[in-house]
Scaffold this active site. Structure first.
Site, PDB file in Angstrom:
ATOM      1  N   TYR A 172       3.514   0.046   5.234  1.00  0.00           N
ATOM      2  CA  TYR A 172       4.128  -1.214   4.761  1.00  0.00           C
ATOM      3  C   TYR A 172       4.028  -1.689   3.682  1.00  0.00           C
ATOM      4  CZ  TYR A 172       5.547  -6.034   5.872  1.00  0.00           C
ATOM      5  OH  TYR A 172       5.824  -7.556   5.841  1.00  0.00           O
ATOM      6  N   ASP A 231      -3.093   1.069  11.321  1.00  0.00           N
ATOM      7  CA  ASP A 231      -2.125  -0.028  11.652  1.00  0.00           C
ATOM      8  C   ASP A 231      -1.108   0.636  12.749  1.00  0.00           C
ATOM      9  OD1 ASP A 231      -0.139  -1.766  11.873  1.00  0.00           O
ATOM     10  OD2 ASP A 231       0.009  -2.379   9.538  1.00  0.00           O
TER      11      ASP A 231
END
Length: 390
Positions: free
Chosen positions: A113, A185
């Site tokens: 991200y 994640d």
């Protein structure tokens, strides 16, 4: 306390303490919106502060609602402990800072991200923590990046926005063989689709505002993992002040109750849409791990036997026109995992902070659109998208 005992000013300040459940208890957990808690004596205070009898004492240190959510997340992710925070980035920052110190080295996937990329590539070096960016789907490249001071390998179970799938079991084995931990994640998958700890991960993080809460109403983050890592992360979080609100923790718990049901619908609808888009002449390429054309299709099928979640991305001819044609049906909203389908433009949102060269190197183009496929009727979603493509 009676009205004859005290002045009205005192009564107003103290009223309400006795209004607590006795014989019955509420079916839904109350929201504990108190910044501080009282103790009957010094012994009880010492028991709380020392951890012998854990309890809430100050809002920044945690609320009963946060504690409930932490227990739930440990159960869902299958980990020893969990820590909730005020945002997903607060959870990742606290967790990684709990495992790293100045002089240490972290390896991370170059596809993480955008804000995580900036955290690891810009902020961590300022703290004396070295970061290496690699293609985490290439084990040889990860192995070549390992140094004597490597302490963490950090990846995403499904990357944002191109949905690549790193080999979590192999990465865990590699990390452990070199005295490091594996951090994953898991925001795009959720524990209903994939549990990284079952495959060797030591640390699992989420943005709570995505699939876990599921309705774009709660904000927060969570780190789950080994008890020692979470304890260290909690110390960092308390000092940095990244506390989650009682209301956001409570709202997330309401969403968690339907996580399994929602993820089955998200996964089924996303697979159906990916199949349609993959065969449409206006679509250059579709990124979804359930397609045979996906570079990690076989790995994804093995790791995610119950579906691949609700995310997909596609390179579309005339992306601006496509977005405009969907106005009023599927909104352009720079987040994901709501019960309704939404669109996002990674070039100008999640990866905006990266240079144009970096974005293109990662495969993120101006025509790439990310679709968070909701739980609406599948036929309605397909009809809206196919109509916009026409």
């Amino acid at each position: 306390m009676t009205s004859t005992d005290y002045d009205l000013t005192t009564l107003a300040a103290r009223c309400g303490e006795e209004a607590r459940p006795n014989a019955s208890v509420p079916l839904a957990e109350p929201i504990y919106q108190s910044t501080v808690y009282a103790y009957p004596d010094l012994d009880a205070l010492e028991d709380s502060m020392s951890g012998r009898q854990p309890s809430s004492f100050y809002y920044r240190n945690g609320t009963p609602n946060a504690a409930t959510l932490e227990r739930a997340m440990s159960l869902l992710e299958g980990t020893e402990a969990s820590l909730v925070a005020g945002s997903g980035m607060a959870a990742i920052s606290a967790a990684l800072l709990g495992a790293l110190k100045a002089g240490d080295h972290i390896i991370t996937d170059a596809r993480v991200y955008g804000v995580s990329y900036a955290l690891l590539g810009e902020e961590f070096p300022r703290l004396g923590i070295e970061t290496s960016f690699v293609d985490a789907c290439n084990l040889d490249e990860v192995r070549a990046a390992i140094k004597a001071n490597t302490k963490v390998i950090h990846v995403e179970s499904l990357t944002n926005p191109l949905l690549t799938v790193p080999d979590v079991p192999a990465l865990a084995e590699l990390a452990h063989a070199h005295g490091a931990i594996l951090s994953v994640d898991n925001t795009f998958a959720s524990p209903a689709v994939f549990r990284p700890a079952d495959h060797g991960a030591d640390l699992v993080t989420h943005s709570l505002s995505k699939y876990l809460s599921g309705h774009s109403t709660a904000f927060g983050g969570v780190a789950c993992g080994r008890a020692d890592i979470i304890a260290s992360a909690r110390t960092r979080l308390l000092r940095l002040g990244g506390t989650i609100s009682a209301f956001d923790a409570w709202m997330t718990m309401q969403g968690l109750k339907t996580l399994g049901l929602r993820m089955r619908a998200h996964s089924g609808n996303a697979q159906a849409l990916a199949d349609v888009l993959a065969n449409h002449p206006r679509v250059k390429r579709v990124y979804h791990p359930g397609l045979g054309s996906h570079p990690q299709f076989e790995r994804a099928a093995e790791l995610f036997p119950n579906g691949f979640g609700g995310m997909l991305s596609a390179d579309i001819d005339d992306a601006p026109g496509f977005v405009k044609a969907l106005a009023g049906k599927i909104p352009l909203a720079p987040s994901l995992a709501d019960v309704q389908s939404t669109l996002s433009w990674p070039w100008g949102t999640s990866h905006r902070a990266l240079s144009e060269q970096e974005r293109r190197r990662l495969g993120i183009t101006p025509g790439l659109l990310r679709i968070s496929v909701g739980i609406e009727d599948a036929g309605d979603i397909l009809g809206d998208v196919e109509g916009a493509l026409e």
